[in-house]
Scaffold this motif. Structure first.
Motif: not given
Length: 492
Positions: A191, A195, A199-200, A221, A346-347, A349-350
């Motif tokens: 994950n 992230r 991207g989408r 995602t 990024v981590r 943010t989780m």
């Protein structure tokens, strides 16, 4: 969309398709239909034109036209423009919400299993004897030294990062602690990678079949999945021609692969194929992510180099969940130091870091990684042999692929009834994960994954229950006719 299939590529997949037991067009349509259901022709793939395919197969154009018409009538080929129809599934099948993801086919992950039910939906082991207990005992003695700190560390406890780096170095992949990020398991690691890197609407290439929780993470995602089918069990290995073609045609942002005892087939990718895969990913500008969670469960002693040994650009994911205990919830990412810093950002943010005690215990386990494995691998070999023999005796029409390692056997069923078996199974004392859970678009109704993580006596109980479920399925006349006339509709 999954691109297009050349006449030569389709002819290779068809093999010896014409046996003279039925009109040629019907035999051709039947084989193509089974290739779609098995996931060997991805959904959304444009088939060759009637003219080019008839020339390649050395049959009349009328034969190919009739075969395509039959596939359209059955719902396996879209109308499209001209003759370039795309593969699909009948609208009556897989229509419910969540069919594509396999939701609901084997129960929600993490839910408790009722007493008396043998759980074959998960391929996981209990803790590895005293090793885990001793590691936690040692961790508690080391904890006081860390208590004055805040306890937050997005990268992970230094001692564990150093131990993981040393493990890679011992395997021939020079690694520093700065190239390691500790995570709360391999799923958490994937994950974070997704992230940070995609991207989408970005494309992500996967094997077909593959690990279902990875598919769930990629779907979440908003990425577009590009499945590349594995060859049948008789051919083993990976189809690198198809993989190279998909990489160049789609140029996906990322590719997710399980080269070490692939889940669910248990195959081990040879070094020559690893080298080709790494080169092809580099040529297409694709970030290659290798899931090594099962690498330590080597049942036949096959020797391969870690995927990262072929390129410093490879991102590796690992975990102690399968080799030691899923309750550890300790995994990691190995990558370049610059990527690790991106992953760490990024981590945060989780979450802000993993539990400290678990990481201290994990460091002990990684430093002595091989200690509990010989006994564990011996038991798994015994279980594997027992399961294969039980399937041969009680379900002789099932084709079980003998895995090189890992925790499960991938079985081809004599008819597309995987979901139906999964629905019936709890009444007979077992819980299953249906074949479509492991693929994209609802394919693999002809397949079922059966873990050999239980002792032989429980495996016998489970296989007898599977036989009873099969007998009940085949005893229903209406369902039997549905399976014969329109296999995909059997689970509508």
């Amino acid at each position: 969309m999954s691109g297009s299939l050349t006449p030569t590529a389709l002819a290779r997949l068809l093999g010896q398709w014409h046996h003279g037991n039925a009109p040629a067009y019907r035999e051709l349509a039947d084989v193509v239909r089974l290739l779609v259901l098995d996931g060997r022709i991805p959904l959304g793939t444009a088939l060759p034109s009637e003219r080019t395919l008839s020339a390649t197969l050395a049959v009349s154009r009328t034969t190919v036209t009739a075969a395509y018409s039959s596939l359209r009538e059955q719902g396996f080929l879209s109308s499209g423009q001209g003759t370039r129809g795309r593969t699909c599934l009948p609208r009556t099948a897989y229509a419910g919400k969540g069919r594509d993801s396999g939701a609901g086919l084997s129960g929600a992950p993490g839910l408790a299993v009722p007493d008396g039910i043998i759980d074959l939906a998960y391929a996981s082991l209990p803790a590895s004897g005293e090793a885990v207990h001793q590691a936690f005992a040692a961790a508690l003695t080391e904890l006081p030294a860390l208590l004055p700190g805040f306890g937050y560390d997005a990268l992970g406890v230094p001692g564990l990062r150093e131990a993981i780096a040393g493990h890679y170095a011992d395997a021939g992949v020079p690694t520093t602690a700065g190239q390691i990020l500790v995570t709360s398991g391999a799923q958490h690691a994937l994950n974070i990678v997704l992230r940070a890197l995609v991207g989408r609407q970005d494309k992500v290439l996967v094997e077909q079949p593959t690990y279902p929780n990875a598919l769930d993470a990629i779907r979440a995602t908003g990425c577009r999945i590009v499945p590349v089918p594995l060859p049948p069990a008789s051919e083993r290995g990976w189809d690198l021609d198809a993989t190279e073609s998909a990489l160049m045609q789609h140029r996906p942002r990322m590719a997710y692969t399980v080269p070490d005892f692939h889940n669910p087939t248990g195959r081990l990718m040879p070094d020559a194929q690893r080298r080709r895969l790494v080169r092809a990913a580099a040529a297409s500008g694709t970030i290659l992510v290798g899931d090594e969670t099962l690498r330590e469960l080597n049942l036949d002693g096959g020797t391969t180099a870690p995927l990262a040994s072929f390129s410093p650009a490879v991102v590796s994911i690992g975990s102690l969940s399968k080799s030691h205990w899923a309750g550890m919830r300790t995994g990691w990412i190995r990558a370049s130091e610059s990527l690790i810093q991106r992953f760490a950002a990024v981590r945060t943010t989780m979450d802000l870091g993993g539990p400290v005690v678990e990481q201290l215990a994990a460091a002990h386990l990684v430093r002595s990684l091989a200690d509990p494995l010989p006994a564990r691998l011996s038991a798994l070999r015994e279980n594997r042999s027992a399961l294969l023999e039980l399937l041969k005796v009680h379900l002789p029409r099932w084709e079980a692929e003998r895995p090189d390692g890992g925790l499960a056997v991938w079985c081809r069923l004599p008819y597309p009834g995987s979901t139906a078996l999964t629905v019936i199974a709890p009444e007979l004392g077992i819980r299953l994960a249906a074949g479509p859970r492991f693929g994209v678009g609802g394919v693999f109704e002809n397949f079922l994954r059966i873990p050999f993580t239980l002792p032989p006596d429980q495996l016998e109980t489970a296989v007898l229950a599977l036989r009873a479920a099969q007998d009940r399925l085949e005893a229903a006349p209406q369902l039997r006719r549905t399976l014969r006339d329109s296999p995909a509709a059997a689970i509508a």
